[in-house]
Every structure is written in C-alpha cells, then in structure tokens.
Motif scaffolding. Structure first.
Motif, PDB file in Angstrom:
ATOM      1  N   TYR A  68      23.496  14.871  32.128  1.00  0.00           N
ATOM      2  CA  TYR A  68      24.674  15.709  31.892  1.00  0.00           C
ATOM      3  C   TYR A  68      24.961  16.650  33.068  1.00  0.00           C
ATOM      4  CZ  TYR A  68      23.086  14.161  27.318  1.00  0.00           C
ATOM      5  OH  TYR A  68      22.639  13.392  26.269  1.00  0.00           O
ATOM      6  N   GLY A  69      24.521  16.248  34.261  1.00  0.00           N
ATOM      7  CA  GLY A  69      24.609  17.134  35.408  1.00  0.00           C
ATOM      8  C   GLY A  69      26.013  17.600  35.738  1.00  0.00           C
ATOM      9  N   HIS A  70      26.985  16.714  35.653  1.00  0.00           N
ATOM     10  CA  HIS A  70      28.350  17.108  36.004  1.00  0.00           C
ATOM     11  C   HIS A  70      28.824  18.249  35.114  1.00  0.00           C
ATOM     12  CE1 HIS A  70      32.540  16.845  37.240  1.00  0.00           C
ATOM     13  NE2 HIS A  70      32.864  16.846  35.966  1.00  0.00           N
ATOM     14  N   TRP A  71      28.687  18.086  33.812  1.00  0.00           N
ATOM     15  CA  TRP A  71      29.147  19.123  32.889  1.00  0.00           C
ATOM     16  C   TRP A  71      28.321  20.403  33.056  1.00  0.00           C
ATOM     17  CZ3 TRP A  71      26.997  21.892  28.819  1.00  0.00           C
ATOM     18  CH2 TRP A  71      27.914  22.619  28.036  1.00  0.00           C
ATOM     19  N   LEU A  72      27.002  20.262  33.161  1.00  0.00           N
ATOM     20  CA  LEU A  72      26.137  21.430  33.228  1.00  0.00           C
ATOM     21  C   LEU A  72      26.334  22.241  34.495  1.00  0.00           C
ATOM     22  CD1 LEU A  72      22.833  19.946  31.796  1.00  0.00           C
ATOM     23  CD2 LEU A  72      24.062  21.921  30.862  1.00  0.00           C
ATOM     24  N   LEU A  73      26.609  21.568  35.610  1.00  0.00           N
ATOM     25  CA  LEU A  73      26.657  22.271  36.888  1.00  0.00           C
ATOM     26  C   LEU A  73      28.068  22.545  37.395  1.00  0.00           C
ATOM     27  CD1 LEU A  73      23.739  20.457  38.737  1.00  0.00           C
ATOM     28  CD2 LEU A  73      23.658  22.588  37.431  1.00  0.00           C
ATOM     29  N   GLU A  74      29.062  21.797  36.904  1.00  0.00           N
ATOM     30  CA  GLU A  74      30.414  21.994  37.414  1.00  0.00           C
ATOM     31  C   GLU A  74      31.389  22.557  36.389  1.00  0.00           C
ATOM     32  OE1 GLU A  74      31.944  18.820  39.817  1.00  0.00           O
ATOM     33  OE2 GLU A  74      30.551  19.449  41.372  1.00  0.00           O
ATOM     34  N   ARG A  75      31.025  22.522  35.119  1.00  0.00           N
ATOM     35  CA  ARG A  75      31.922  23.073  34.093  1.00  0.00           C
ATOM     36  C   ARG A  75      31.266  24.233  33.345  1.00  0.00           C
ATOM     37  NH1 ARG A  75      36.628  20.747  33.381  1.00  0.00           N
ATOM     38  NH2 ARG A  75      36.893  21.877  31.421  1.00  0.00           N
ATOM     39  N   ALA A  76      30.004  24.078  32.960  1.00  0.00           N
ATOM     40  CA  ALA A  76      29.322  25.163  32.256  1.00  0.00           C
ATOM     41  C   ALA A  76      28.933  26.271  33.244  1.00  0.00           C
ATOM     42  CB  ALA A  76      28.087  24.636  31.542  1.00  0.00           C
ATOM     43  N   TYR A  77      28.870  27.481  32.739  1.00  0.00           N
ATOM     44  CA  TYR A  77      28.464  28.622  33.566  1.00  0.00           C
ATOM     45  C   TYR A  77      27.085  29.091  33.134  1.00  0.00           C
ATOM     46  CZ  TYR A  77      28.225  33.314  35.517  1.00  0.00           C
ATOM     47  OH  TYR A  77      27.814  34.437  36.189  1.00  0.00           O
ATOM     48  N   HIS A  78      26.199  29.292  34.123  1.00  0.00           N
ATOM     49  CA  HIS A  78      24.838  29.755  33.858  1.00  0.00           C
ATOM     50  C   HIS A  78      24.753  31.236  34.216  1.00  0.00           C
ATOM     51  CE1 HIS A  78      23.478  25.648  33.134  1.00  0.00           C
ATOM     52  NE2 HIS A  78      24.370  25.330  34.059  1.00  0.00           N
ATOM     53  N   PRO A  79      24.656  32.087  33.203  1.00  0.00           N
ATOM     54  CA  PRO A  79      24.722  33.531  33.458  1.00  0.00           C
ATOM     55  C   PRO A  79      23.555  34.033  34.295  1.00  0.00           C
ATOM     56  CG  PRO A  79      25.021  33.021  31.118  1.00  0.00           C
ATOM     57  CD  PRO A  79      24.542  31.770  31.776  1.00  0.00           C
ATOM     58  N   ASP A  80      23.826  35.049  35.065  1.00  0.00           N
ATOM     59  CA  ASP A  80      22.788  35.802  35.755  1.00  0.00           C
ATOM     60  C   ASP A  80      22.093  36.677  34.707  1.00  0.00           C
ATOM     61  OD1 ASP A  80      21.517  38.040  37.178  1.00  0.00           O
ATOM     62  OD2 ASP A  80      22.552  37.270  38.947  1.00  0.00           O
ATOM     63  N   PRO A  81      20.751  36.764  34.730  1.00  0.00           N
ATOM     64  CA  PRO A  81      20.057  37.606  33.735  1.00  0.00           C
ATOM     65  C   PRO A  81      20.573  39.040  33.701  1.00  0.00           C
ATOM     66  CG  PRO A  81      18.476  36.261  34.932  1.00  0.00           C
ATOM     67  CD  PRO A  81      19.805  36.062  35.605  1.00  0.00           C
ATOM     68  N   ARG A  82      21.069  39.523  34.836  1.00  0.00           N
ATOM     69  CA  ARG A  82      21.567  40.897  34.888  1.00  0.00           C
ATOM     70  C   ARG A  82      22.862  41.085  34.103  1.00  0.00           C
ATOM     71  NH1 ARG A  82      21.263  41.159  41.345  1.00  0.00           N
ATOM     72  NH2 ARG A  82      22.149  39.085  40.934  1.00  0.00           N
ATOM     73  N   GLU A  83      23.500  39.967  33.725  1.00  0.00           N
ATOM     74  CA  GLU A  83      24.723  40.075  32.942  1.00  0.00           C
ATOM     75  C   GLU A  83      24.437  40.403  31.478  1.00  0.00           C
ATOM     76  OE1 GLU A  83      27.971  37.137  34.106  1.00  0.00           O
ATOM     77  OE2 GLU A  83      26.185  36.165  34.938  1.00  0.00           O
ATOM     78  N   GLY A  84      23.178  40.184  31.072  1.00  0.00           N
ATOM     79  CA  GLY A  84      22.781  40.562  29.721  1.00  0.00           C
ATOM     80  C   GLY A  84      23.393  39.747  28.610  1.00  0.00           C
ATOM     81  N   VAL A  85      23.722  38.485  28.887  1.00  0.00           N
ATOM     82  CA  VAL A  85      24.338  37.644  27.854  1.00  0.00           C
ATOM     83  C   VAL A  85      23.463  36.433  27.529  1.00  0.00           C
ATOM     84  CG1 VAL A  85      26.674  38.375  28.383  1.00  0.00           C
ATOM     85  CG2 VAL A  85      25.717  36.411  29.599  1.00  0.00           C
ATOM     86  N   GLY A  86      22.193  36.493  27.915  1.00  0.00           N
ATOM     87  CA  GLY A  86      21.295  35.378  27.663  1.00  0.00           C
ATOM     88  C   GLY A  86      21.311  34.381  28.796  1.00  0.00           C
ATOM     89  N   ASP A  87      20.601  33.273  28.602  1.00  0.00           N
ATOM     90  CA  ASP A  87      20.533  32.278  29.667  1.00  0.00           C
ATOM     91  C   ASP A  87      21.036  30.902  29.241  1.00  0.00           C
ATOM     92  OD1 ASP A  87      18.502  31.499  27.995  1.00  0.00           O
ATOM     93  OD2 ASP A  87      16.882  31.778  29.445  1.00  0.00           O
ATOM     94  N   GLU A  88      21.709  30.824  28.102  1.00  0.00           N
ATOM     95  CA  GLU A  88      22.270  29.550  27.665  1.00  0.00           C
ATOM     96  C   GLU A  88      23.570  29.261  28.434  1.00  0.00           C
ATOM     97  OE1 GLU A  88      21.069  27.180  25.495  1.00  0.00           O
ATOM     98  OE2 GLU A  88      19.272  28.418  25.785  1.00  0.00           O
ATOM     99  N   PRO A  89      23.816  27.989  28.770  1.00  0.00           N
ATOM    100  CA  PRO A  89      25.068  27.660  29.469  1.00  0.00           C
ATOM    101  C   PRO A  89      26.290  28.051  28.635  1.00  0.00           C
ATOM    102  CG  PRO A  89      23.554  25.789  29.455  1.00  0.00           C
ATOM    103  CD  PRO A  89      22.980  26.802  28.533  1.00  0.00           C
ATOM    104  N   VAL A  90      27.283  28.611  29.304  1.00  0.00           N
ATOM    105  CA  VAL A  90      28.547  28.957  28.647  1.00  0.00           C
ATOM    106  C   VAL A  90      29.483  27.762  28.804  1.00  0.00           C
ATOM    107  CG1 VAL A  90      30.516  30.523  28.609  1.00  0.00           C
ATOM    108  CG2 VAL A  90      28.221  31.399  29.179  1.00  0.00           C
ATOM    109  N   PRO A  91      29.799  27.051  27.714  1.00  0.00           N
ATOM    110  CA  PRO A  91      30.636  25.849  27.830  1.00  0.00           C
ATOM    111  C   PRO A  91      31.964  26.135  28.520  1.00  0.00           C
ATOM    112  CG  PRO A  91      29.673  26.012  25.638  1.00  0.00           C
ATOM    113  CD  PRO A  91      29.383  27.311  26.326  1.00  0.00           C
ATOM    114  N   ASP A  92      32.281  25.292  29.500  1.00  0.00           N
ATOM    115  CA  ASP A  92      33.547  25.390  30.245  1.00  0.00           C
ATOM    116  C   ASP A  92      33.746  26.761  30.892  1.00  0.00           C
ATOM    117  OD1 ASP A  92      34.345  22.745  29.790  1.00  0.00           O
ATOM    118  OD2 ASP A  92      35.105  23.268  27.812  1.00  0.00           O
TER     119      ASP A  92
END
Length: 212
Positions: A68-92
């Motif tokens: 699922y690399g395309h979706w995970l790396l080019e569409r989902a957003y991976h938060p920075d820990p400093r953003e305080g929103v967890g580390d789960e990918p944000v869809p789209d």
C-alpha cells in the motif's frame, strides 16, 4: 564484520511450505549479505568470533512487503509527534498538497513506522519527487513490477495478510540481509498471530529498528 542473529525459530521462506525451518536457528550476516542460515550451534561453532544478537524466544523471517506504499506515502499524512495527534496515518491528508517539503517529511516518518512493523520492501508507484527521494534514502526495496496501486491499507501488512503472503523474498546465503524478528515463536510455522509484534528489523545487514 560477522554477526549471528539467533532466534527460537528461523523461517527462511514462509511462502514455501516445503522449505526447512530451524528451531534454535541463526542467520549469519557479513556486511550487507547473508552468509549462512542454519542451526545456531553449528554456525556458532564454525564462526566463534562472530558477534551474537540473541533474540531469545523469537521468530525470524524475511522482511515484509507493504503493498500500500502509494496510498501510505503519497496520500496519507504521517503526523510529527510534536503535533500531538498520534502517529496513525491521516487518510488523504496529503491530497492536493503542493508543499514537497511537507510531503517528504511525512514520507520519512511513514517509512520509519513501516520499519517498526518489519517492512523491508514497499510497492509504488511513487510520483512525487520528495517521496521517491525518501524511499531511496530509506534503503527499503521497491520490488520490480510493483507499479500497481493497491489502494488504502495499514502500515503493518500482518494486520491484513498472513505471514506467507506478507513476506518479501527469502533469507538465503548470498542474498541481501533483509529480515524481521517477531516477538514470539510460540505460534509456530504459521508465524506471528497478530500485527504489531515486530521486535527488530534488519535492512541490508543493518539493525534499523529495535523495539525497546
């Protein structure tokens, strides 16, 4: 440098039900390549100067392939820990994003989290230059012919796939030393019973992830 990775069960090729397994086995690594696979006692006796990484009651297998690399790396957003929103990918979370710096940083975080799941290969396609650069620098393999979009999926392939379908390649003498160590061999030859059990990931002979 020679390193022996010892585990309670070594499965060099889970995709092949006829392939041998090794209880109290080991993988001998020289630099970035596998030099030998077999019983720990035999390899330790033949290479007494090798450094030993003893993973205890663990299962050692080839690394995993994330389709699922395309979706995970080019569409989902991976938060920075400093953003305080967890580390789960944000869809789209990157849909329509034009900031390549932000995309590249997100991809680097996503790739690190994949390594924490035992992933050593990731499928594309990768259209953004910043993502292609992040993948190349990560050292993860992009398998030939992996140019199909598998859609959305998890960082950990074992969340949706059995081990035999999730692994990439096999652990064999002469091959690149890409493999994963899972928390327990208690589940036997069918592999880990649940996602999230990765203890360590080795990529081209380097220990790139170790769960603390």
């Amino acid at each position: 440098m020679l390193t022996l990775h010892r585990a309670a069960l070594v499965l060099p090729d889970p995709a092949d039900p006829t392939a041998p397994s090794h209880a109290d086995g080991a993988v001998l690594v020289r630099d970035e390549l596998v030099e030998a696979v077999g019983p720990y006692a035999d390899l330790a006796a033949a290479h007494p100067a090798a450094r030993v990484r003893d993973w205890g009651d663990a299962l050692l297998t080839p690394g995993l392939r994330n389709p699922y690399g395309h979706w995970l790396l080019e569409r989902a957003y991976h938060p920075d820990p400093r953003e305080g929103v967890g580390d789960e990918p944000v869809p789209d979370g990157l849909a329509g994003e034009r900031d390549e710096t932000r995309c590249g940083a997100s991809a680097r975080r996503g790739l690190q989290r994949m390594l924490g799941s035992g992933v050593t290969a990731v499928a594309g396609p990768f259209e953004r230059a910043s993502v292609r650069t992040a993948v190349a620098r990560s050292g993860l393999v992009v398998p030939p012919g992996a140019g199909t979009d598998a859609g959305a999926g998890p960082l950990d392939p074992l969340a949706v796939l059995p081990l035999a379908e999730a692994v990439h390649g096999r652990v064999a003498a002469g091959g690149r030393a890409d493999f994963a160590v899972f928390a327990s061999a208690a589940d036997g030859p069918d592999g880990p019973g649940a996602a999230g059990g990765c203890r360590a990931t080795v990529l081209a002979g380097r220990l790139v992830f170790r769960r603390r």
